[in-house]
Design a protein around this motif. Structure first.
Motif, PDB file in Angstrom:
ATOM      1  N   HIS A   6      32.366  42.295  37.008  1.00 38.36           N
ATOM      2  CA  HIS A   6      33.704  42.805  36.695  1.00 38.36           C
ATOM      3  C   HIS A   6      33.777  44.328  36.809  1.00 38.36           C
ATOM      4  O   HIS A   6      34.859  44.889  36.928  1.00 38.36           O
ATOM      5  CB  HIS A   6      34.144  42.355  35.298  1.00 38.36           C
ATOM      6  N   PRO A  66      35.929  38.024  32.014  1.00 32.39           N
ATOM      7  CA  PRO A  66      37.147  37.550  32.686  1.00 32.39           C
ATOM      8  C   PRO A  66      37.931  38.719  33.274  1.00 32.39           C
ATOM      9  O   PRO A  66      38.157  39.732  32.609  1.00 32.39           O
ATOM     10  CB  PRO A  66      37.941  36.886  31.563  1.00 32.39           C
ATOM     11  N   THR A  67      38.295  38.581  34.533  1.00 32.09           N
ATOM     12  CA  THR A  67      39.070  39.610  35.217  1.00 32.09           C
ATOM     13  C   THR A  67      39.873  38.966  36.339  1.00 32.09           C
ATOM     14  O   THR A  67      39.379  38.061  37.012  1.00 32.09           O
ATOM     15  CB  THR A  67      38.171  40.729  35.777  1.00 32.09           C
ATOM     16  N   PRO A  68      41.106  39.409  36.556  1.00 31.68           N
ATOM     17  CA  PRO A  68      41.898  38.848  37.657  1.00 31.68           C
ATOM     18  C   PRO A  68      41.367  39.273  39.032  1.00 31.68           C
ATOM     19  O   PRO A  68      41.724  38.678  40.044  1.00 31.68           O
ATOM     20  CB  PRO A  68      43.303  39.397  37.421  1.00 31.68           C
ATOM     21  N   VAL A 108      38.847  33.994  43.460  1.00 28.55           N
ATOM     22  CA  VAL A 108      39.076  32.618  43.042  1.00 28.55           C
ATOM     23  C   VAL A 108      38.194  31.657  43.837  1.00 28.55           C
ATOM     24  O   VAL A 108      37.706  30.664  43.300  1.00 28.55           O
ATOM     25  CB  VAL A 108      40.569  32.257  43.200  1.00 28.55           C
TER      26      VAL A 108
END
Length: 87
Positions: free
Chosen positions: A18, A50-52, A56
């Protein structure tokens, strides 16, 4: 390191992914290029908060592990200690 261990079957651990948001597209292309013809003992471990920004496609094609305390952990520990006698 990833390319070297793909051929000889080692493990690679990339921690705190991240923190390298600008490198995420490169990591995604590396992971997409890994196929079944590589060494069967090769493993790639990634750690991240957690990171956008995390790709994906990597998440969808990975085995995920989480480290979270079980719900009610405090109550379980207190119940264990309360069940013990002073003896």
């Amino acid at each position: 390191m990833i390319n070297e261990n793909l051929t000889r079957g080692g493990w690679v651990l990339l921690m705190n992914c991240h923190l390298a948001v600008s490198w995420m597209p490169v990591l995604e292309s590396i992971c997409e290029s890994i196929d079944d013809t590589k060494h069967r003992d090769f493993r790639l471990w990634l750690t991240s908060m957690p990171t956008p920004a995390f790709p994906v496609s990597i998440l969808q094609n990975s085995v995920k592990m989480t480290l979270e305390p079980p719900s009610g952990l405090k109550q379980n520990v207190l119940g264990t200690y309360e069940a013990l006698s002073e003896e």
